[in-house]
Design a protein around this motif. Sequence first.
Motif, PDB file in Angstrom:
ATOM      1  N   ALA A   9       0.832  -1.205   0.000  1.00 46.49           N
ATOM      2  CA  ALA A   9       0.000   0.000   0.000  1.00 46.49           C
ATOM      3  C   ALA A   9       0.863   1.250   0.000  1.00 46.49           C
ATOM      4  O   ALA A   9       0.575   2.212  -0.721  1.00 46.49           O
ATOM      5  CB  ALA A   9      -0.942  -0.013   1.201  1.00 46.49           C
ATOM      6  N   PHE A  10       1.916   1.254   0.789  1.00 49.74           N
ATOM      7  CA  PHE A  10       2.819   2.409   0.797  1.00 49.74           C
ATOM      8  C   PHE A  10       3.515   2.568  -0.554  1.00 49.74           C
ATOM      9  O   PHE A  10       3.739   3.682  -1.023  1.00 49.74           O
ATOM     10  CB  PHE A  10       3.852   2.269   1.915  1.00 49.74           C
ATOM     11  N   GLY A  11       3.856   1.446  -1.169  1.00 45.03           N
ATOM     12  CA  GLY A  11       4.453   1.516  -2.495  1.00 45.03           C
ATOM     13  C   GLY A  11       3.492   2.098  -3.508  1.00 45.03           C
ATOM     14  O   GLY A  11       3.883   2.928  -4.352  1.00 45.03           O
ATOM     15  N   GLU A  12       2.228   1.697  -3.435  1.00 43.09           N
ATOM     16  CA  GLU A  12       1.219   2.259  -4.335  1.00 43.09           C
ATOM     17  C   GLU A  12       1.043   3.762  -4.093  1.00 43.09           C
ATOM     18  O   GLU A  12       0.844   4.534  -5.040  1.00 43.09           O
ATOM     19  CB  GLU A  12      -0.110   1.531  -4.139  1.00 43.09           C
ATOM     20  N   ALA A  13       1.122   4.164  -2.817  1.00 46.57           N
ATOM     21  CA  ALA A  13       0.997   5.589  -2.501  1.00 46.57           C
ATOM     22  C   ALA A  13       2.152   6.384  -3.094  1.00 46.57           C
ATOM     23  O   ALA A  13       1.954   7.473  -3.648  1.00 46.57           O
ATOM     24  CB  ALA A  13       0.935   5.781  -0.989  1.00 46.57           C
ATOM     25  N   VAL A  14       3.356   5.835  -2.998  1.00 45.12           N
ATOM     26  CA  VAL A  14       4.526   6.515  -3.560  1.00 45.12           C
ATOM     27  C   VAL A  14       4.391   6.638  -5.068  1.00 45.12           C
ATOM     28  O   VAL A  14       4.674   7.690  -5.662  1.00 45.12           O
ATOM     29  CB  VAL A  14       5.820   5.767  -3.178  1.00 45.12           C
ATOM     30  N   VAL A  15       3.941   5.567  -5.711  1.00 50.67           N
ATOM     31  CA  VAL A  15       3.759   5.597  -7.169  1.00 50.67           C
ATOM     32  C   VAL A  15       2.700   6.621  -7.553  1.00 50.67           C
ATOM     33  O   VAL A  15       2.873   7.397  -8.510  1.00 50.67           O
ATOM     34  CB  VAL A  15       3.377   4.193  -7.688  1.00 50.67           C
ATOM     35  N   TYR A  16       1.603   6.646  -6.804  1.00 48.50           N
ATOM     36  CA  TYR A  16       0.521   7.587  -7.103  1.00 48.50           C
ATOM     37  C   TYR A  16       0.994   9.028  -6.971  1.00 48.50           C
ATOM     38  O   TYR A  16       0.710   9.881  -7.835  1.00 48.50           O
ATOM     39  CB  TYR A  16      -0.661   7.325  -6.162  1.00 48.50           C
ATOM     40  N   LEU A  17       1.726   9.329  -5.902  1.00 51.07           N
ATOM     41  CA  LEU A  17       2.170  10.700  -5.663  1.00 51.07           C
ATOM     42  C   LEU A  17       3.277  11.125  -6.609  1.00 51.07           C
ATOM     43  O   LEU A  17       3.494  12.330  -6.817  1.00 51.07           O
ATOM     44  CB  LEU A  17       2.641  10.851  -4.210  1.00 51.07           C
ATOM     45  N   ASN A  18       3.992  10.187  -7.177  1.00 54.73           N
ATOM     46  CA  ASN A  18       5.083  10.519  -8.099  1.00 54.73           C
ATOM     47  C   ASN A  18       4.631  10.606  -9.556  1.00 54.73           C
ATOM     48  O   ASN A  18       5.450  10.884 -10.431  1.00 54.73           O
ATOM     49  CB  ASN A  18       6.204   9.482  -7.992  1.00 54.73           C
ATOM     50  N   ILE A 196      -3.686   6.154   1.788  1.00 53.70           N
ATOM     51  CA  ILE A 196      -2.422   6.616   2.364  1.00 53.70           C
ATOM     52  C   ILE A 196      -1.940   7.878   1.656  1.00 53.70           C
ATOM     53  O   ILE A 196      -1.411   8.800   2.289  1.00 53.70           O
ATOM     54  CB  ILE A 196      -1.369   5.496   2.288  1.00 53.70           C
ATOM     55  N   SER A 197      -2.140   7.954   0.345  1.00 48.57           N
ATOM     56  CA  SER A 197      -1.744   9.149  -0.393  1.00 48.57           C
ATOM     57  C   SER A 197      -2.472  10.383   0.133  1.00 48.57           C
ATOM     58  O   SER A 197      -1.861  11.435   0.373  1.00 48.57           O
ATOM     59  CB  SER A 197      -2.032   8.974  -1.885  1.00 48.57           C
ATOM     60  N   GLY A 198      -3.790  10.265   0.299  1.00 42.73           N
ATOM     61  CA  GLY A 198      -4.555  11.390   0.831  1.00 42.73           C
ATOM     62  C   GLY A 198      -4.127  11.761   2.236  1.00 42.73           C
ATOM     63  O   GLY A 198      -4.009  12.954   2.573  1.00 42.73           O
TER      64      GLY A 198
END
Length: 249
Positions: A9-18, A196-198
Amino acid sequence: MDAGADVSAFGEAVVYLNDPYNWTRPNGILDLLGVHLAISTVAVLAAMVVALPIGIALGTSGRGGGAIVVLSNVSRAVPTLALLTLFAVSPIGFGNRATTIALAVFAIPPILTNTFVGFRGVDADVREAARAMGMRRGQITARVDLPLALPLVMTGIRTAAVQVVATAGLAALVGGGGLGRLVNLGFGQQNYGLIISGAILIAGLALLTELVLVLVSWLLAPGPRRLPFLAPRSRSVAAPEPTASGVPL
């Protein structure tokens, strides 16, 4: 979620924010950020318009301390989500307007309390000296009370602003905008990376608000301004050692 899911999930958040597209697309992060800041700014300004005059009037008169404490405690005891629920069945309805009003109510107690305490704490002798110099009441408030009470007033504004920014995500629950829509959408899609991104964006914005207002408080503080890590250190002078005759060297 287990540990592996958390990492994913944290990896997906990093990808989304980048991903730049997620920032610049319509209703993307930048658009949601603008709405979030607009809601928060209007709410804090509205709270200041209500709380500052009341706090100054009561603080300079030295009266109403009990009423301030009661009002502050009652206001803090009412959850923002409860206000939004009440607004939903009232003419105020849903959306950003309801969220802004609820957040303004939420922001009033810290501003009101700190303003009252700051102005009440001004030394009466200082006010009396200003009167002896021929200053009128308005001049004393603006030129004597305000500079001395400003650190506490700014602390109240800073506390309220950070709380409002961190809570403005609730707008998404009543059909409003802001960064809370990412969290709400993530829950709806069971997309923990989006949640997590939000959360990261809201927390980062709250921290940035804290830092900016700390800097503003430092710039507005009366007297010489020095950064804490640049403040000169006082050097202790060792006392002279007495000789056998008792006379210092």
